[in-house]
Design a protein around this motif. Sequence first.
Motif, PDB file in Angstrom:
ATOM      1  N   TYR A 172       4.672   6.106  -8.858  1.00 18.54           N
ATOM      2  CA  TYR A 172       4.507   6.228 -10.267  1.00 18.54           C
ATOM      3  C   TYR A 172       5.715   7.040 -10.766  1.00 18.54           C
ATOM      4  CZ  TYR A 172       2.875   7.721 -14.758  1.00 18.54           C
ATOM      5  OH  TYR A 172       2.787   7.864 -16.145  1.00 18.54           O
ATOM      6  N   ASN A 173       6.279   6.491 -12.130  1.00 15.46           N
ATOM      7  CA  ASN A 173       7.371   7.038 -12.719  1.00 15.46           C
ATOM      8  C   ASN A 173       8.832   6.757 -12.031  1.00 15.46           C
ATOM      9  OD1 ASN A 173       8.458   8.120 -14.969  1.00 15.46           O
ATOM     10  ND2 ASN A 173       8.160  10.304 -14.237  1.00 15.46           N
ATOM     11  N   GLY A 174       8.739   5.356 -11.696  1.00 16.94           N
ATOM     12  CA  GLY A 174      10.297   4.880 -11.538  1.00 16.94           C
ATOM     13  C   GLY A 174      10.479   4.476 -10.098  1.00 16.94           C
ATOM     14  N   GLY A 175       9.490   4.663  -9.050  1.00 20.66           N
ATOM     15  CA  GLY A 175       9.686   4.450  -7.793  1.00 20.66           C
ATOM     16  C   GLY A 175       9.932   2.839  -7.499  1.00 20.66           C
ATOM     17  N   GLY A 176      10.966   2.190  -6.793  1.00 15.85           N
ATOM     18  CA  GLY A 176      10.904   0.968  -6.544  1.00 15.85           C
ATOM     19  C   GLY A 176      10.164   0.316  -5.216  1.00 15.85           C
ATOM     20  N   ASP A 177       9.624  -0.732  -5.298  1.00 11.62           N
ATOM     21  CA  ASP A 177       8.954  -1.425  -4.234  1.00 11.62           C
ATOM     22  C   ASP A 177       9.627  -1.582  -2.991  1.00 11.62           C
ATOM     23  OD1 ASP A 177       6.883  -1.367  -6.057  1.00 11.62           O
ATOM     24  OD2 ASP A 177       6.901  -3.417  -6.430  1.00 11.62           O
ATOM     25  N   GLY A 178       9.069  -1.082  -1.905  1.00 16.80           N
ATOM     26  CA  GLY A 178       9.607  -1.450  -0.548  1.00 16.80           C
ATOM     27  C   GLY A 178       9.729  -2.954  -0.360  1.00 16.80           C
ATOM     28  N   GLY A 179      10.379  -3.631   0.558  1.00 18.52           N
ATOM     29  CA  GLY A 179      10.491  -5.029   0.735  1.00 18.52           C
ATOM     30  C   GLY A 179       9.600  -5.329   1.775  1.00 18.52           C
ATOM     31  N   ASN A 180       9.226  -6.598   1.711  1.00 17.38           N
ATOM     32  CA  ASN A 180       8.287  -7.205   2.786  1.00 17.38           C
ATOM     33  C   ASN A 180       9.226  -7.716   3.977  1.00 17.38           C
ATOM     34  OD1 ASN A 180       6.305  -6.911   0.961  1.00 17.38           O
ATOM     35  ND2 ASN A 180       6.376  -9.021   0.195  1.00 17.38           N
ATOM     36  N   ALA A 181       8.476  -7.827   5.194  1.00  8.17           N
ATOM     37  CA  ALA A 181       9.204  -8.268   6.420  1.00  8.17           C
ATOM     38  C   ALA A 181       8.926  -9.809   6.561  1.00  8.17           C
ATOM     39  CB  ALA A 181       8.660  -7.574   7.635  1.00  8.17           C
TER      40      ALA A 181
ATOM     41  N   ALA B 289      10.234 -10.788  15.323  1.00  9.43           N
ATOM     42  CA  ALA B 289       9.366 -11.355  15.789  1.00  9.43           C
ATOM     43  C   ALA B 289       9.360 -11.672  17.222  1.00  9.43           C
ATOM     44  CB  ALA B 289       9.048 -12.842  14.850  1.00  9.43           C
ATOM     45  N   TRP B 290      10.607 -11.618  17.742  1.00 12.69           N
ATOM     46  CA  TRP B 290      10.646 -12.029  19.271  1.00 12.69           C
ATOM     47  C   TRP B 290      10.144 -10.733  20.076  1.00 12.69           C
ATOM     48  CZ3 TRP B 290      16.656 -13.367  19.266  1.00 12.69           C
ATOM     49  CH2 TRP B 290      16.776 -14.732  18.444  1.00 12.69           C
ATOM     50  N   PHE B 291      10.195  -9.759  19.429  1.00 14.89           N
ATOM     51  CA  PHE B 291       9.541  -8.531  20.163  1.00 14.89           C
ATOM     52  C   PHE B 291       8.244  -8.227  19.906  1.00 14.89           C
ATOM     53  CE2 PHE B 291      14.348  -8.345  19.988  1.00 14.89           C
ATOM     54  CZ  PHE B 291      14.535  -8.015  21.114  1.00 14.89           C
ATOM     55  N   GLY B 292       7.511  -8.898  18.992  1.00 14.06           N
ATOM     56  CA  GLY B 292       6.084  -8.711  18.858  1.00 14.06           C
ATOM     57  C   GLY B 292       5.930  -7.937  17.550  1.00 14.06           C
ATOM     58  N   TYR B 293       6.665  -7.414  16.809  1.00 12.19           N
ATOM     59  CA  TYR B 293       6.705  -6.938  15.598  1.00 12.19           C
ATOM     60  C   TYR B 293       7.570  -7.122  14.529  1.00 12.19           C
ATOM     61  CZ  TYR B 293      10.523  -4.374  17.380  1.00 12.19           C
ATOM     62  OH  TYR B 293      11.978  -3.888  17.746  1.00 12.19           O
ATOM     63  N   VAL B 294       7.220  -6.729  13.186  1.00 13.85           N
ATOM     64  CA  VAL B 294       7.866  -6.992  12.085  1.00 13.85           C
ATOM     65  C   VAL B 294       7.640  -5.895  11.359  1.00 13.85           C
ATOM     66  CG1 VAL B 294       8.662  -9.430  12.102  1.00 13.85           C
ATOM     67  CG2 VAL B 294       6.328  -8.687  11.395  1.00 13.85           C
ATOM     68  N   ARG B 295       8.297  -5.523  10.359  1.00 12.50           N
ATOM     69  CA  ARG B 295       8.023  -4.044   9.440  1.00 12.50           C
ATOM     70  C   ARG B 295       8.548  -4.284   8.106  1.00 12.50           C
ATOM     71  NH1 ARG B 295      10.914  -3.407  14.088  1.00 12.50           N
ATOM     72  NH2 ARG B 295      12.847  -2.689  13.144  1.00 12.50           N
ATOM     73  N   GLY B 296       7.451  -3.608   7.469  1.00 11.03           N
ATOM     74  CA  GLY B 296       7.928  -3.465   5.833  1.00 11.03           C
ATOM     75  C   GLY B 296       8.636  -2.348   5.593  1.00 11.03           C
ATOM     76  N   GLY B 297       9.192  -2.135   4.291  1.00 10.63           N
ATOM     77  CA  GLY B 297      10.011  -1.056   3.845  1.00 10.63           C
ATOM     78  C   GLY B 297       9.047  -0.279   2.983  1.00 10.63           C
ATOM     79  N   GLY B 298       9.299   1.184   3.255  1.00  6.84           N
ATOM     80  CA  GLY B 298       8.602   2.186   2.272  1.00  6.84           C
ATOM     81  C   GLY B 298       8.762   2.192   0.750  1.00  6.84           C
TER      82      GLY B 298
ATOM     83  N   ILE C 162       2.170 -11.399   6.415  1.00  8.18           N
ATOM     84  CA  ILE C 162       3.451 -10.753   6.072  1.00  8.18           C
ATOM     85  C   ILE C 162       3.326  -9.165   6.149  1.00  8.18           C
ATOM     86  CG2 ILE C 162       5.177 -10.609   4.590  1.00  8.18           C
ATOM     87  CD1 ILE C 162       4.578 -13.417   3.507  1.00  8.18           C
ATOM     88  N   PRO C 163       4.112  -8.483   6.943  1.00  7.98           N
ATOM     89  CA  PRO C 163       3.923  -7.142   6.697  1.00  7.98           C
ATOM     90  C   PRO C 163       4.391  -6.563   5.432  1.00  7.98           C
ATOM     91  CG  PRO C 163       4.629  -7.651   8.724  1.00  7.98           C
ATOM     92  CD  PRO C 163       4.680  -8.775   8.142  1.00  7.98           C
ATOM     93  N   LEU C 164       3.294  -5.738   4.515  1.00  8.14           N
ATOM     94  CA  LEU C 164       3.960  -5.606   3.150  1.00  8.14           C
ATOM     95  C   LEU C 164       4.765  -4.422   3.375  1.00  8.14           C
ATOM     96  CD1 LEU C 164       0.598  -6.666   1.337  1.00  8.14           C
ATOM     97  CD2 LEU C 164       2.747  -7.986   1.799  1.00  8.14           C
ATOM     98  N   GLY C 165       5.554  -4.350   2.305  1.00  7.18           N
ATOM     99  CA  GLY C 165       6.385  -3.246   1.927  1.00  7.18           C
ATOM    100  C   GLY C 165       5.558  -2.233   1.136  1.00  7.18           C
ATOM    101  N   GLY C 166       5.819  -0.891   1.053  1.00  2.41           N
ATOM    102  CA  GLY C 166       4.924  -0.165   0.093  1.00  2.41           C
ATOM    103  C   GLY C 166       5.219  -0.107  -1.336  1.00  2.41           C
TER     104      GLY C 166
ATOM    105  N   ALA D  77      13.355  -3.419  -3.342  1.00  2.00           N
ATOM    106  CA  ALA D  77      13.845  -3.716  -2.236  1.00  2.00           C
ATOM    107  C   ALA D  77      14.009  -5.210  -1.786  1.00  2.00           C
ATOM    108  CB  ALA D  77      13.700  -2.926  -1.009  1.00  2.00           C
ATOM    109  N   LEU D  78      15.005  -5.630  -1.306  1.00  2.00           N
ATOM    110  CA  LEU D  78      14.895  -7.119  -0.612  1.00  2.00           C
ATOM    111  C   LEU D  78      13.944  -7.607   0.182  1.00  2.00           C
ATOM    112  CD1 LEU D  78      16.764  -9.782  -0.297  1.00  2.00           C
ATOM    113  CD2 LEU D  78      17.418  -8.484   1.737  1.00  2.00           C
ATOM    114  N   ASN D  79      13.195  -8.573  -0.041  1.00  2.00           N
ATOM    115  CA  ASN D  79      12.233  -9.103   1.127  1.00  2.00           C
ATOM    116  C   ASN D  79      12.915  -9.923   1.828  1.00  2.00           C
ATOM    117  OD1 ASN D  79       9.895  -8.290  -0.314  1.00  2.00           O
ATOM    118  ND2 ASN D  79       9.902  -9.870  -1.826  1.00  2.00           N
ATOM    119  N   GLU D  80      12.865  -9.444   3.245  1.00  2.00           N
ATOM    120  CA  GLU D  80      13.876 -10.331   4.320  1.00  2.00           C
ATOM    121  C   GLU D  80      13.453 -11.736   4.387  1.00  2.00           C
ATOM    122  OE1 GLU D  80      16.330  -9.753   5.949  1.00  2.00           O
ATOM    123  OE2 GLU D  80      16.426  -7.543   5.360  1.00  2.00           O
ATOM    124  N   PRO D  81      14.265 -12.732   4.182  1.00  2.00           N
ATOM    125  CA  PRO D  81      13.920 -13.873   4.359  1.00  2.00           C
ATOM    126  C   PRO D  81      13.138 -14.608   5.325  1.00  2.00           C
ATOM    127  CG  PRO D  81      16.226 -13.624   4.621  1.00  2.00           C
ATOM    128  CD  PRO D  81      15.559 -12.591   4.138  1.00  2.00           C
TER     129      PRO D  81
END
Length: 257
Positions: free
Chosen positions: A77-86, A93-102, A69-73, A182-186
């Motif tokens: 520190y001090n309040g930044g929210g996590d990026g979502g996983n792909a 995936a049809w195009f050969g890539y999936v991407r996480g969020g920063g 699973i490509p992981l979000g960043g 952020a949302l993890n894409e299902p």
Amino acid sequence: TFTAPVSGDYKLEVWGAAGGRGGRKSTSHGPLGGYAIGYTILENSTSLYIYVGGKGEDAQDIAYTSTYIPLGGKGGYNGGGDGGNAPLNGYGAWFGYVRGGGGGGGATHIANIDKGILSNYSDFRNNILLVAGGGGGLTDSFHFSDMESSGGGESGGNGGFNQFYAGGTQDTGYAFGQGANALNEPTGNMDGVGEGDGGGGGGWYGGYACEVSKYANNGNGGGGSGHINTTLITNGYMQNGVREGNGYAIITWQQLP
């Protein structure tokens, strides 16, 4: 901790941290952190407490397989929210890539009592002198403009087309001192994104990040807002979208000996 060596007028400057880049890292940096400046009188030996925001982590960018699973960043520190996983499969995936969020960038703040990170000051807001908001995290870096998702400022920059990606303001946001994760894409998502959304930036009020699957639409996280305590600070000013990388702080004595 800063302890005033002499009594006098001091200039305080803070910069929030930038958000992380999303997949297909076509930009040289994520949304920039905000800036705040103001002046205050300090007596000799008075202490101030400075917490400097960390840059949001960039998303991993991995060729599609059925086992990773490509992981979000992670949020800064001090309040930044996590990026979502792909998702493991879906449109991307049809195009050969999936991407996480920063991840969202963290805020930088200065206070006259020490409660730690900004979100711990919810009941001690009058003790905060000034805040610079962090930038939100990116999702698809091709859709990034310099002010989109930037840290605040009166308000953080918006990261998308609706309230689910809004920046923090002086009165509202995802949470005091904290950007949204952020949302993890299902798995099996077929809405045409194939990636996780960016995390919200930290700030006086942190930025939103989409947490509702049906509204996800390649959104960057909203930037966090800055703040100036006009009871403790004079000649205050804030600006959006200034700082790349980690946050920063400077305290300058204004009188010559």
